[in-house]
Scaffold this motif. Sequence first.
Motif, PDB file in Angstrom:
ATOM      1  N   GLY A 171       0.795  -1.218   0.000  1.00  0.00           N
ATOM      2  CA  GLY A 171       0.000   0.000   0.000  1.00  0.00           C
ATOM      3  C   GLY A 171       0.824   1.262   0.000  1.00  0.00           C
ATOM      4  O   GLY A 171       2.014   1.262  -0.270  1.00  0.00           O
ATOM      5  N   TYR A 173       0.146   5.902   0.861  1.00  0.00           N
ATOM      6  CA  TYR A 173      -0.697   6.948   1.433  1.00  0.00           C
ATOM      7  C   TYR A 173      -0.862   8.036   0.390  1.00  0.00           C
ATOM      8  O   TYR A 173       0.116   8.667  -0.017  1.00  0.00           O
ATOM      9  CB  TYR A 173      -0.080   7.510   2.717  1.00  0.00           C
ATOM     10  CG  TYR A 173      -0.986   8.482   3.421  1.00  0.00           C
ATOM     11  CD1 TYR A 173      -2.079   8.035   4.141  1.00  0.00           C
ATOM     12  CD2 TYR A 173      -0.760   9.843   3.336  1.00  0.00           C
ATOM     13  CE1 TYR A 173      -2.933   8.923   4.778  1.00  0.00           C
ATOM     14  CE2 TYR A 173      -1.596  10.747   3.978  1.00  0.00           C
ATOM     15  CZ  TYR A 173      -2.684  10.277   4.690  1.00  0.00           C
ATOM     16  OH  TYR A 173      -3.529  11.152   5.313  1.00  0.00           O
ATOM     17  N   ARG A 174      -2.104   8.206  -0.054  1.00  0.00           N
ATOM     18  CA  ARG A 174      -2.428   9.189  -1.090  1.00  0.00           C
ATOM     19  C   ARG A 174      -1.553   9.018  -2.327  1.00  0.00           C
ATOM     20  O   ARG A 174      -1.005   9.974  -2.871  1.00  0.00           O
ATOM     21  CB  ARG A 174      -2.349  10.604  -0.546  1.00  0.00           C
ATOM     22  CG  ARG A 174      -3.358  10.860   0.553  1.00  0.00           C
ATOM     23  CD  ARG A 174      -3.340  12.280   1.011  1.00  0.00           C
ATOM     24  NE  ARG A 174      -4.366  12.454   2.048  1.00  0.00           N
ATOM     25  CZ  ARG A 174      -4.495  13.518   2.782  1.00  0.00           C
ATOM     26  NH1 ARG A 174      -3.680  14.545   2.625  1.00  0.00           N
ATOM     27  NH2 ARG A 174      -5.442  13.603   3.685  1.00  0.00           N
ATOM     28  N   ASN A 183       0.978   2.867   5.492  1.00  0.00           N
ATOM     29  CA  ASN A 183       0.707   2.402   4.140  1.00  0.00           C
ATOM     30  C   ASN A 183      -0.629   1.669   4.177  1.00  0.00           C
ATOM     31  O   ASN A 183      -0.771   0.700   4.927  1.00  0.00           O
ATOM     32  CB  ASN A 183       1.827   1.488   3.659  1.00  0.00           C
ATOM     33  CG  ASN A 183       3.112   2.254   3.443  1.00  0.00           C
ATOM     34  OD1 ASN A 183       3.170   3.131   2.617  1.00  0.00           O
ATOM     35  ND2 ASN A 183       4.139   1.929   4.220  1.00  0.00           N
ATOM     36  N   LEU A 184      -1.566   2.135   3.402  1.00  0.00           N
ATOM     37  CA  LEU A 184      -2.927   1.623   3.458  1.00  0.00           C
ATOM     38  C   LEU A 184      -3.315   0.962   2.141  1.00  0.00           C
ATOM     39  O   LEU A 184      -2.854   1.353   1.078  1.00  0.00           O
ATOM     40  CB  LEU A 184      -3.899   2.777   3.737  1.00  0.00           C
ATOM     41  CG  LEU A 184      -3.555   3.689   4.937  1.00  0.00           C
ATOM     42  CD1 LEU A 184      -4.477   4.885   4.966  1.00  0.00           C
ATOM     43  CD2 LEU A 184      -3.618   2.905   6.232  1.00  0.00           C
ATOM     44  N   VAL A 185      -4.187  -0.021   2.234  1.00  0.00           N
ATOM     45  CA  VAL A 185      -4.799  -0.653   1.070  1.00  0.00           C
ATOM     46  C   VAL A 185      -6.285  -0.711   1.362  1.00  0.00           C
ATOM     47  O   VAL A 185      -6.708  -1.341   2.333  1.00  0.00           O
ATOM     48  CB  VAL A 185      -4.243  -2.075   0.810  1.00  0.00           C
ATOM     49  CG1 VAL A 185      -4.925  -2.696  -0.393  1.00  0.00           C
ATOM     50  CG2 VAL A 185      -2.752  -2.052   0.632  1.00  0.00           C
ATOM     51  N   ALA A 186      -7.078  -0.036   0.538  1.00  0.00           N
ATOM     52  CA  ALA A 186      -8.532  -0.011   0.730  1.00  0.00           C
ATOM     53  C   ALA A 186      -9.155  -1.297   0.203  1.00  0.00           C
ATOM     54  O   ALA A 186      -8.572  -1.951  -0.661  1.00  0.00           O
ATOM     55  CB  ALA A 186      -9.126   1.210   0.023  1.00  0.00           C
ATOM     56  N   PRO A 187     -10.323  -1.658   0.697  1.00  0.00           N
ATOM     57  CA  PRO A 187     -11.004  -2.856   0.192  1.00  0.00           C
ATOM     58  C   PRO A 187     -11.172  -2.760  -1.328  1.00  0.00           C
ATOM     59  O   PRO A 187     -11.566  -1.734  -1.862  1.00  0.00           O
ATOM     60  CB  PRO A 187     -12.362  -2.821   0.897  1.00  0.00           C
ATOM     61  CG  PRO A 187     -12.111  -2.046   2.137  1.00  0.00           C
ATOM     62  CD  PRO A 187     -11.076  -1.012   1.768  1.00  0.00           C
ATOM     63  N   GLU A 189      -8.815  -2.705  -3.567  1.00  0.00           N
ATOM     64  CA  GLU A 189      -7.608  -2.228  -4.227  1.00  0.00           C
ATOM     65  C   GLU A 189      -6.568  -3.345  -4.314  1.00  0.00           C
ATOM     66  O   GLU A 189      -6.585  -4.278  -3.538  1.00  0.00           O
ATOM     67  CB  GLU A 189      -6.977  -1.060  -3.463  1.00  0.00           C
ATOM     68  CG  GLU A 189      -7.699   0.255  -3.588  1.00  0.00           C
ATOM     69  CD  GLU A 189      -6.950   1.383  -2.888  1.00  0.00           C
ATOM     70  OE1 GLU A 189      -7.186   2.539  -3.274  1.00  0.00           O
ATOM     71  OE2 GLU A 189      -6.156   1.122  -1.964  1.00  0.00           O
ATOM     72  N   THR A 191      -2.187  -3.970  -4.834  1.00  0.00           N
ATOM     73  CA  THR A 191      -0.899  -3.309  -4.670  1.00  0.00           C
ATOM     74  C   THR A 191       0.207  -4.237  -5.118  1.00  0.00           C
ATOM     75  O   THR A 191       0.047  -5.441  -5.112  1.00  0.00           O
ATOM     76  CB  THR A 191      -0.696  -2.852  -3.203  1.00  0.00           C
ATOM     77  OG1 THR A 191       0.542  -2.156  -3.107  1.00  0.00           O
ATOM     78  CG2 THR A 191      -0.713  -4.003  -2.243  1.00  0.00           C
TER      79      THR A 191
END
Length: 191
Positions: A171, A173-174, A183-187, A189, A191
């Motif tokens: 993931g 961020y923006r 570090n994010l991963v949205a449902p 998505e 990576t």
Amino acid sequence: YGTIAPPSPSAGIDVAANTQYGASGWHSITDTSQITHGDIVPFSNRGPGSTGQNGPDLAANGGYGTGAEPINMMLVANGIDSLHAFGTWGGTSRSTPVAAGAMAVVFQAFKSKHERWPTWAEARAILKGGTRFSGYDTLTGGAGTVDEAGAARIAAGLNGVYALPDEWSAGGYRGTHHDSFANLVAPGETT
């Protein structure tokens, strides 16, 4: 899980504390089956961390083992001579220096083989690559228990392997990946 609260430096090493109970004579044991080595101690942090990192990078003895003590402290506290300036102690203040000492060996072995110092990323990856499996998941014990000799063999090119990067967080961020930031991963998505 989730007790690593502060962000960790991207170029640092998070060290979990594991045990060496019974090996120093401080604990009363009746046979060798009571000697535990490598168990993660309850006070050790566990991942995932606040920025999404996995957890500790590796584990080293922080659960009571023999170590040097100041000569004057041993003379005053125990009335014993300077030949016995050691004691049994524990904490992450013990496990981190154990890992740092192993890292020094990695740097020296690498320099002897490659005629240059390793980068911080190479050194951390080699130390992690040389660990022994501890029986814990990576959120608890990281790559495993520090094995100074195993890491030195890798650094010197004798045997073993290491991977770069030594860890990957999915993931960003923006739209940007940061080593020391969430570090994010949205449902849905990828990576």
